[in-house]
Design a protein around this motif. Structure first.
Motif, mmCIF file in Angstrom:
data_model
loop_
_atom_site.group_PDB
_atom_site.id
_atom_site.type_symbol
_atom_site.label_atom_id
_atom_site.label_comp_id
_atom_site.label_asym_id
_atom_site.label_seq_id
_atom_site.Cartn_x
_atom_site.Cartn_y
_atom_site.Cartn_z
ATOM 1 N N GLY A 1 37.054 61.942 66.270
ATOM 2 C CA GLY A 1 38.132 62.613 66.999
ATOM 3 C C GLY A 1 38.757 61.706 68.050
ATOM 4 N N ILE A 2 39.364 62.288 69.023
ATOM 5 C CA ILE A 2 39.658 63.710 69.206
ATOM 6 C C ILE A 2 40.875 64.034 68.343
ATOM 7 C CG2 ILE A 2 40.335 65.495 70.832
ATOM 8 C CD1 ILE A 2 38.952 63.770 73.015
ATOM 9 N N ASN A 3 40.752 65.038 67.471
ATOM 10 C CA ASN A 3 41.808 65.335 66.516
ATOM 11 C C ASN A 3 43.014 65.994 67.173
ATOM 12 O OD1 ASN A 3 42.567 65.385 63.613
ATOM 13 N ND2 ASN A 3 42.781 67.573 64.021
ATOM 14 N N ASN A 4 44.177 65.713 66.609
ATOM 15 C CA ASN A 4 45.443 66.280 67.072
ATOM 16 C C ASN A 4 45.653 67.638 66.408
ATOM 17 O OD1 ASN A 4 47.992 66.536 68.244
ATOM 18 N ND2 ASN A 4 49.002 65.318 66.661
ATOM 19 N N GLY A 5 44.961 68.661 66.901
ATOM 20 C CA GLY A 5 45.042 69.997 66.328
ATOM 21 C C GLY A 5 43.676 70.532 65.955
ATOM 22 N N ALA A 6 43.598 71.838 65.809
ATOM 23 C CA ALA A 6 42.329 72.525 65.604
ATOM 24 C C ALA A 6 41.706 72.214 64.253
ATOM 25 C CB ALA A 6 42.538 74.036 65.721
ATOM 26 N N ASN A 7 40.394 72.276 64.205
ATOM 27 C CA ASN A 7 39.629 72.284 62.960
ATOM 28 C C ASN A 7 38.642 73.436 63.048
ATOM 29 O OD1 ASN A 7 40.437 70.053 61.176
ATOM 30 N ND2 ASN A 7 39.915 68.772 62.937
ATOM 31 N N MET A 8 39.142 74.629 62.765
ATOM 32 C CA MET A 8 38.352 75.852 62.891
ATOM 33 C C MET A 8 38.368 76.613 61.570
ATOM 34 S SD MET A 8 39.281 77.153 66.764
ATOM 35 C CE MET A 8 41.043 77.396 66.487
ATOM 36 N N GLY A 9 37.361 77.461 61.388
ATOM 37 C CA GLY A 9 37.334 78.283 60.185
ATOM 38 C C GLY A 9 37.371 77.445 58.920
ATOM 39 N N ASP A 10 38.250 77.840 57.995
ATOM 40 C CA ASP A 10 38.365 77.164 56.708
ATOM 41 C C ASP A 10 38.836 75.722 56.841
ATOM 42 O OD1 ASP A 10 37.898 79.783 56.083
ATOM 43 O OD2 ASP A 10 39.764 80.110 54.991
ATOM 44 N N ASP A 11 39.442 75.365 57.981
ATOM 45 C CA ASP A 11 39.932 74.000 58.185
ATOM 46 C C ASP A 11 38.836 72.965 57.964
ATOM 47 O OD1 ASP A 11 42.132 75.407 59.139
ATOM 48 O OD2 ASP A 11 41.767 74.919 61.242
ATOM 49 N N THR A 12 37.599 73.344 58.279
ATOM 50 C CA THR A 12 36.516 72.366 58.232
ATOM 51 C C THR A 12 36.276 71.834 56.817
ATOM 52 O OG1 THR A 12 34.900 74.169 58.049
ATOM 53 C CG2 THR A 12 35.353 73.314 60.249
ATOM 54 N N ILE A 13 36.656 72.605 55.796
ATOM 55 C CA ILE A 13 36.492 72.153 54.415
ATOM 56 C C ILE A 13 37.418 70.973 54.130
ATOM 57 C CG2 ILE A 13 36.769 72.803 51.986
ATOM 58 C CD1 ILE A 13 34.375 74.111 53.307
ATOM 59 N N TYR A 14 38.608 71.005 54.713
ATOM 60 C CA TYR A 14 39.626 69.988 54.438
ATOM 61 C C TYR A 14 39.630 68.852 55.451
ATOM 62 C CZ TYR A 14 41.464 73.923 51.728
ATOM 63 O OH TYR A 14 41.598 74.968 50.857
ATOM 64 N N SER A 15 39.079 69.068 56.608
ATOM 65 C CA SER A 15 39.261 68.184 57.759
ATOM 66 C C SER A 15 38.698 66.782 57.557
ATOM 67 C CB SER A 15 38.597 68.823 58.988
ATOM 68 O OG SER A 15 38.512 67.887 60.041
#
Length: 252
Positions: free
Chosen positions: A89-103
């Motif tokens: 990181g620190i990533n530019n935007g959230a990685n929450m919920g289903d996002d973690t599969i793609y992140s």
């Protein structure tokens, strides 16, 4: 303490620069990150084209590959030591919920975890880098807490951390959360190329579907830093007996 830093926004992104500055005096800290933005690359590895490592003027090393490529190369030959901690990181935007599969941010941290190293993925909830210094300070605080509790080095663990875009003194204490869920992604966006061909762009992520109390969505909405422990086992353990019966396991 040996710390490896990577990301998915690229080695020049403000998030990784802020993260390095926040952690650089905690031990031996090195950066190996993608040359260009690699968002949504998950755990992808590059297998059919060569990868090259170059060094920037600030000492950061960058790779013409994915976030997972960067950590994989670092751990399997680029570094002459095994890091005690992998931080992404620190990533530019959230990685929450289903996002973690793609992140790609989570993917870089997970690559360290798969190699038996404790790892943390850090993201800001909103894009634009507002209050990035405060987010970096929160990241440092969490890493220091792990060090003080002798959690690094330890048995491998993986944390997904989302930090609200707020000034440090306006940020609420961290909460340990579970992943929420999103609605399905928005419709694909179509355009016509100069040659008359139809181009397709992936639509935006869906809105939160499960943002109830206890989820990462709920915590960050309330102004808390969200910390979600992750693991890699995708097995649906509760359904194993039902599938065994359904498929006639053990029958000739």
């Amino acid at each position: 303490m040996n710390i490896l830093i990577s990301n998915d926004d690229g080695f020049q992104a403000p998030g990784i620069v802020a993260l390095y500055e926040a952690l650089k005096d905690l031990g031996r800290v090195e950066v190996v990150a993608p040359e260009h933005n690699n968002s949504a690359k998950s755990n992808a590895l590059t297998l059919h084209s060569p990868l090259y490592v170059h060094q920037a003027s600030n000492g950061f090393r960058y790779v013409n590959g994915t976030p997972a490529d960067c950590v994989h190369i670092a751990l399997t030959g680029l570094l002459d030591y095994k890091p005690d901690l992998v931080v992404s990181g620190i990533n530019n935007g959230a990685n929450m919920g289903d996002d973690t599969i793609y992140s790609g941010t989570v993917g870089a941290a997970m690559e360290g975890y798969l190699f038996g190293i404790p790892a943390i993925a850090f993201s800001q909830v909103d894009k634009g880098w507002a209050h990035i210094d405060a987010a970096a300070a929160q990241a440092r605080r969490l890493v220091q807490q792990m060090l003080s509790q002798s959690q690094v080095p330890d048995a491998p663990w993986l944390l997904n951390v989302n930090i609200p875009n707020r000034p440090l003194d306006d940020m609420k204490p961290l909460r340990v959360t579970r992943l929420g869920r999103r609605h399905s992604a928005e419709r694909v966006i179509t355009q016509t190329s100069p040659r008359g061909e139809t181009m397709y762009w992936i639509g935006n992520a869906g809105a939160a579907k499960d943002d109830s109390d206890g989820t990462d969505f709920h915590a960050t909405f309330e102004g808390h830093v969200s910390v979600t422990p992750l693991h890699v086992d995708l097995t649906e353990h509760a359904s194993l007996p039902a599938w065994a019966a359904r498929l006639g396991e053990g029958c000739a």
